[in-house]
Write a protein that holds these residues in place. Structure first.
Motif: not given
Length: 155
Positions: A33, A35, A87, A91, A95, A109
């Protein structure tokens, strides 16, 4: 005849996805989460897999109030399939909330990894690993049972 052949093909492809004790899990890499990439390796002892939001909520409930590093102490990782989440929702809402959790969530994802693991709706699949090989698999449908199992696995 064609219908029977198609049915047989579907059954065989489902059987291919079934995991057997002793089977080596193929390594893969996903972002968490934050990245940050994580690669499944031989050090991982527990792989928790949730294929839907209810399964993910079950993991969150089991880990609520646990200190940072709780899963790491158990050489455990949590894989969440978020491929069905729009998404925009991921986003803007999901997240940012996940970034507040004090444990790593590996995010599938694109449904690239999670479908290889037979976790059902509303449950968490627990894969016990040793040197990258499956030793045992369990299914949890209640947070309390998952919490107790994790508590017993401290290394």
């Amino acid at each position: 005849m064609k219908a029977a052949a198609l049915l047989l093909l579907c059954l065989l492809s489902t059987a291919v996805l079934a995991l057997e004790p002793g089977e080596r899990l193929a390594p893969w890499t996903l972002l968490d989460q934050h990245d940050v990439p994580y690669t499944l390796n031989d050090e991982t002892r527990i792989l928790l897999v949730a294929r839907d939001m209810d399964g993910a909520k079950l993991v969150n409930a089991a880990l609520e109030g646990k200190p940072k590093g709780y899963l790491d102490e158990r050489q455990a990782v949590f894989l969440a399939d978020i491929s069905r989440m729009p998404s925009v929702i991921a986003t803007l809402f999901a997240l940012p909330k996940m970034r507040d959790y004090n444990y790593r969530i590996l995010l599938d994802r694109d449904a690239r990894i999670a479908p290889h693991y037979p976790a059902g709706e509303g449950e968490v699949l627990w894969l016990q690993l040793e040197d990258g090989r499956l030793v045992e698999q369990r299914v949890f449908r209640e947070a309390e049972a998952l919490e107790q199992a994790l508590a017993a696995k401290r290394h």
